[in-house]
Design an enzyme around this catalytic site. Structure first.
Site, short mmCIF file in Angstrom:
data_model
loop_
_atom_site.label_atom_id
_atom_site.label_comp_id
_atom_site.label_asym_id
_atom_site.label_seq_id
_atom_site.Cartn_x
_atom_site.Cartn_y
_atom_site.Cartn_z
N CYS A 1 31.09 36.04 45.04
CA CYS A 1 32.43 35.95 44.63
C CYS A 1 32.82 37.06 43.77
CB CYS A 1 32.93 34.52 44.35
SG CYS A 1 31.91 34.04 42.84
N ARG A 2 33.25 36.51 42.49
CA ARG A 2 33.98 37.51 41.73
C ARG A 2 33.41 38.30 40.69
NH1 ARG A 2 38.26 32.82 40.80
NH2 ARG A 2 39.77 33.25 42.54
#
Lengths: 221, 221
Positions: free
Chosen positions: A178-179
């Site tokens: 993800c981030r």
DNA sequence: GCTACATTCAATAATTATGTTGAATGACGT
DNA sequence: ACGTCATTCAACATAATTATTGAATGTAGC
């Protein structure tokens, strides 16, 4: 404090930058802005926080030189001032990780202790991807995915994972990202997939690190 | 604040580290500890600050993982936890320097009242150097000096300046430089040398800017 | 002009950080 | 044990940060 000499004035400036990083909500903003420019309301929606609050935090960050803003019609888009900001965030995170037993305790305690939850490195993933032996899922929300994602990655937002995991090929290992290295969503995704009997691992980094290492990124449209 | 989810808990941890950097006195402590382990009272003397105050700051830093402490008889020696701390400090400083409009404004505002402390430009220094009329000192640590320095510059780490300043020729003007335009060490060096009656000025830039302007750099070995 | 909406500003209350003081703790030497 | 000194602790006052609220500003479209 009245500033009487340049040494103090300089330390004051440096401290100002550190202070701008010294708040959990602002760090979350940095992580979102690492994905690309965002409007105030978009960020407020992501953090589930009042707009005025986010606006204030962004102004603190702007005064410290972490972000810049640009008006676009009714909106004001904020973006990270430069790559140095992410470097600083990474350095701070690294100090926290080295010290913190606490960080590790929190993570392990929450996601259940599983020593086979070791993350996969960028290098290893790149190799596995070229073999075609792995399914890469991007568990971020669709808007972030659209602005850039790993080549070949499927967008499976965490919220939809419970439904869409049925469509994944059980024989292929799944890698979730993800981030960033400590972005919580990929941990949760892996935990959920494993619970359903799939082989799943987490990418050690997030999209910003992947991009920063000079690798290819796909963009929608 | 009660922490109810791991995402919040992680950001809280990272913010704690950033906060530990977010105070001018603590940054000054970091810079002193970068020279080596120090006792609380030694640091208090350097900062001209009450011992109890320094002790409290050090404990904030220890809780965040910036420093470690070890008892040695009556004294407690603090040292930086690892190199990552200096990396983080450098990254923070770098963000501040890039956003230098405000840094510059603060420093200028102070120097305008004492124009004799105007920094010397690269061009002027180059001219003075070819006349042989100036002593150039590099106040960075030896390892950084070894990787590249101004031609003819003597390495006088800030920590050794008080001892080695006696060996400088009093009739020659001294120009000090370090890592960048706002690197604090060259400010301190100039202040110390002037206190001893020497004519001293600061190079406007640091080594990176000198190198970037296409000028010659000496390297050890 | 008016309305709708994104953002910022201003005022406030609550929390947290900081500096100061004096007392408490721990270690050394006698 | 006693005194001395380095450090830490505890209590307090002051300042800074933060979240919240509602009003003000600026922009687009009508």
């Amino acid at each position: 404090m009245s500033i009487s000499n340049p040494k103090q004035a300089l330390y004051e400036q440096f401290a100002q930058v550190a202070k701008a990083f010294g708040n959990p909500q602002r760090l979350e903003l940095v992580e979102h802005l690492a994905q690309g420019a965002r409007s105030v309301e978009a960020l407020a929606a992501k953090l589930a926080t009042p707009v005025a609050n986010v606006s204030q935090h962004l102004q603190v960050m702007r005064r410290a030189g972490l972000v810049t803003s640009e008006r676009d019609g009714k909106f004001v888009n904020y973006r990270l001032a430069d790559d140095g900001v992410l470097d600083a965030f990474a350095a701070i995170r690294s100090v926290a990780e080295k010290h913190s037993a606490e960080v590790e305790r929190v993570v392990r305690g929450w996601f259940d202790r599983r020593d086979d939850m070791e993350p996969i490195s960028r290098e290893e993933l790149a190799a596995r991807m070229s073999d075609g032996a792995v399914t890469v899922i991007d568990v971020r929300p669709p808007d972030e995915y659209a602005l850039g994602h790993l080549p070949g990655a499927i967008n499976v937002p965490l919220a939809e994972l419970s439904v869409r995991s049925a469509g994944l090929e059980p024989s292929r290992e799944v890698v979730a990202y993800c981030r960033g290295p400590w972005c919580v969503m990929s941990f949760e995704a892996v935990a959920e997939l494993r619970q359903k009997g799939l082989r799943a691992r987490r990418l050690q980094d997030g999209l910003p690190e992947w991009k920063a290492s000079g690798r290819i990124v796909d963009v929608e449209g």
